[in-house]
Design a protein around this motif. Structure first.
Motif, PDB file in Angstrom:
ATOM      1  N   GLY A  71       4.864  16.409 -63.790  1.00 19.80           N
ATOM      2  CA  GLY A  71       4.452  17.049 -65.028  1.00 19.80           C
ATOM      3  C   GLY A  71       2.962  16.893 -65.267  1.00 19.80           C
ATOM      4  O   GLY A  71       2.293  17.821 -65.734  1.00 19.80           O
ATOM      5  N   LYS A  72       2.432  15.738 -64.924  1.00 21.28           N
ATOM      6  CA  LYS A  72       0.995  15.516 -65.121  1.00 21.28           C
ATOM      7  C   LYS A  72       0.180  16.363 -64.152  1.00 21.28           C
ATOM      8  O   LYS A  72      -0.886  16.869 -64.520  1.00 21.28           O
ATOM      9  N   ALA A  73       0.660  16.559 -62.932  1.00 19.32           N
ATOM     10  CA  ALA A  73      -0.045  17.421 -61.977  1.00 19.32           C
ATOM     11  C   ALA A  73      -0.098  18.849 -62.508  1.00 19.32           C
ATOM     12  O   ALA A  73      -1.142  19.498 -62.482  1.00 19.32           O
ATOM     13  N   ILE A  74       1.019  19.334 -63.025  1.00 21.37           N
ATOM     14  CA  ILE A  74       1.063  20.675 -63.591  1.00 21.37           C
ATOM     15  C   ILE A  74       0.175  20.743 -64.826  1.00 21.37           C
ATOM     16  O   ILE A  74      -0.556  21.714 -65.035  1.00 21.37           O
ATOM     17  N   GLY A  75       0.208  19.695 -65.636  1.00 23.87           N
ATOM     18  CA  GLY A  75      -0.642  19.641 -66.819  1.00 23.87           C
ATOM     19  C   GLY A  75      -2.119  19.687 -66.458  1.00 23.87           C
ATOM     20  O   GLY A  75      -2.906  20.385 -67.115  1.00 23.87           O
ATOM     21  N   ILE A  76      -2.504  18.965 -65.411  1.00 23.85           N
ATOM     22  CA  ILE A  76      -3.907  18.966 -64.965  1.00 23.85           C
ATOM     23  C   ILE A  76      -4.306  20.360 -64.494  1.00 23.85           C
ATOM     24  O   ILE A  76      -5.374  20.866 -64.851  1.00 23.85           O
ATOM     25  N   LEU A  77      -3.453  21.003 -63.714  1.00 20.26           N
ATOM     26  CA  LEU A  77      -3.752  22.360 -63.259  1.00 20.26           C
ATOM     27  C   LEU A  77      -3.900  23.310 -64.450  1.00 20.26           C
ATOM     28  O   LEU A  77      -4.830  24.115 -64.506  1.00 20.26           O
ATOM     29  N   GLU A  82     -14.581  19.066 -56.668  1.00 14.22           N
ATOM     30  CA  GLU A  82     -15.181  17.932 -57.361  1.00 14.22           C
ATOM     31  C   GLU A  82     -16.680  17.913 -57.072  1.00 14.22           C
ATOM     32  O   GLU A  82     -17.088  17.805 -55.930  1.00 14.22           O
ATOM     33  N   ILE A  83     -17.461  18.051 -58.125  1.00 11.11           N
ATOM     34  CA  ILE A  83     -18.910  18.044 -58.004  1.00 11.11           C
ATOM     35  C   ILE A  83     -19.465  17.080 -59.049  1.00 11.11           C
ATOM     36  O   ILE A  83     -19.168  17.223 -60.238  1.00 11.11           O
ATOM     37  N   ASN A  84     -20.266  16.131 -58.598  1.00  4.07           N
ATOM     38  CA  ASN A  84     -20.884  15.175 -59.519  1.00  4.07           C
ATOM     39  C   ASN A  84     -19.867  14.521 -60.447  1.00  4.07           C
ATOM     40  O   ASN A  84     -20.062  14.437 -61.655  1.00  4.07           O
ATOM     41  N   ASP A  85     -18.767  14.086 -59.870  1.00  9.05           N
ATOM     42  CA  ASP A  85     -17.705  13.420 -60.631  1.00  9.05           C
ATOM     43  C   ASP A  85     -17.038  14.307 -61.676  1.00  9.05           C
ATOM     44  O   ASP A  85     -16.496  13.832 -62.656  1.00  9.05           O
ATOM     45  N   ASN A  86     -17.113  15.630 -61.477  1.00 10.29           N
ATOM     46  CA  ASN A  86     -16.447  16.602 -62.338  1.00 10.29           C
ATOM     47  C   ASN A  86     -15.429  17.369 -61.519  1.00 10.29           C
ATOM     48  O   ASN A  86     -15.555  17.486 -60.308  1.00 10.29           O
ATOM     49  N   CYS A  87     -14.431  17.902 -62.192  1.00 15.87           N
ATOM     50  CA  CYS A  87     -13.438  18.759 -61.540  1.00 15.87           C
ATOM     51  C   CYS A  87     -13.505  20.140 -62.172  1.00 15.87           C
ATOM     52  O   CYS A  87     -13.690  20.279 -63.379  1.00 15.87           O
ATOM     53  N   ILE A 112     -14.982  19.559 -65.826  1.00 18.12           N
ATOM     54  CA  ILE A 112     -14.417  18.490 -66.651  1.00 18.12           C
ATOM     55  C   ILE A 112     -14.649  17.170 -65.923  1.00 18.12           C
ATOM     56  O   ILE A 112     -14.279  17.037 -64.750  1.00 18.12           O
ATOM     57  N   PRO A 113     -15.234  16.185 -66.579  1.00 14.41           N
ATOM     58  CA  PRO A 113     -15.422  14.883 -65.929  1.00 14.41           C
ATOM     59  C   PRO A 113     -14.090  14.287 -65.479  1.00 14.41           C
ATOM     60  O   PRO A 113     -13.105  14.325 -66.220  1.00 14.41           O
ATOM     61  N   ARG A 114     -14.068  13.768 -64.265  1.00 17.31           N
ATOM     62  CA  ARG A 114     -12.856  13.140 -63.719  1.00 17.31           C
ATOM     63  C   ARG A 114     -12.338  12.069 -64.662  1.00 17.31           C
ATOM     64  O   ARG A 114     -11.138  11.957 -64.887  1.00 17.31           O
TER      65      ARG A 114
END
Length: 191
Positions: free
Chosen positions: A16-22, A79-84, A33-35
């Motif tokens: 659920g969290k993987a889907i939520g992140i997507l 992931e760029i500069n600790d962002n997603c 978004i910062p990691r």
């Protein structure tokens, strides 16, 4: 929510969290978004180190599932500069993006909306995520209502009263308490 990779559904293989992140990345596709923000958002009840570890593991799982279906892992999350962020120059789509951006034609709009945003997503004890989901649901439903109501008026102007009535009935199925829609439907049946 459904995640489909190369025509094959992988939703059952994602948490659920993987889907939520997507979904969060889709809804915030125009900004990195910062990691650490994603980790603390989805693992709010964990320590900072534990949240970061769980987030890394979840990203790894997402990438592994997509790679198993023939997709490049960088396809979804760069992931760029600790962002997603989502890779916007690749070939991916989301029904919510199509609805928001109006890349549909006519009655296809009704096919895009399959119910409340993330209706069956369960992330326990996370009021910030719950609030975000509720806000997105209301925002997306408002967009949908505006577009389908506009389509109903276009059909009415074209004297396609049955099609207009179908649009209004669709909206009433979602929110049966809208008196103005009942009135509009009665007028359409009269026409």
């Amino acid at each position: 929510p459904r995640v489909i990779a190369n025509g094959e559904e992988v939703t059952a293989n994602l948490s659920g969290k993987a889907i939520g992140i997507l979904a969060y990345l889709v809804q915030n596709r125009d900004q990195p978004i910062p990691r650490e923000r994603l980790a603390s958002l989805f693992w709010s009840d964990s320590s900072r180190d534990s949240a970061k570890y769980n987030f890394r593991q979840t990203l790894w799982t997402i990438n592994k599932r997509l790679k198993s279906k023939g997709l490049d892992p960088d396809f979804i999350c760069r992931e760029i500069n600790d962002n997603c962020t989502l890779v916007t120059d690749e070939n991916w789509t989301a029904d919510v993006v199509e609805l928001e951006e109006g890349t549909w034609k006519g009655s296809d709009c009704m096919a895009l909306y399959k119910g409340e945003f993330l209706r069956d997503l369960r992330i326990k004890d996370n009021p910030e995520i719950d609030e975000w989901i509720i806000h997105q649901r209301e925002r997306i439903q408002k967009i949908y209502f505006e577009k389908v109501n506009q389509l109903a008026w276009e059909y009415t102007e074209q004297q396609r009263y049955s099609d207009a009535a179908a649009c209004v009935e669709n909206l009433l199925g979602i929110n049966p308490l809208q008196e103005e829609l009942h009135l509009q439907l009665m007028k359409l049946h009269l026409m």
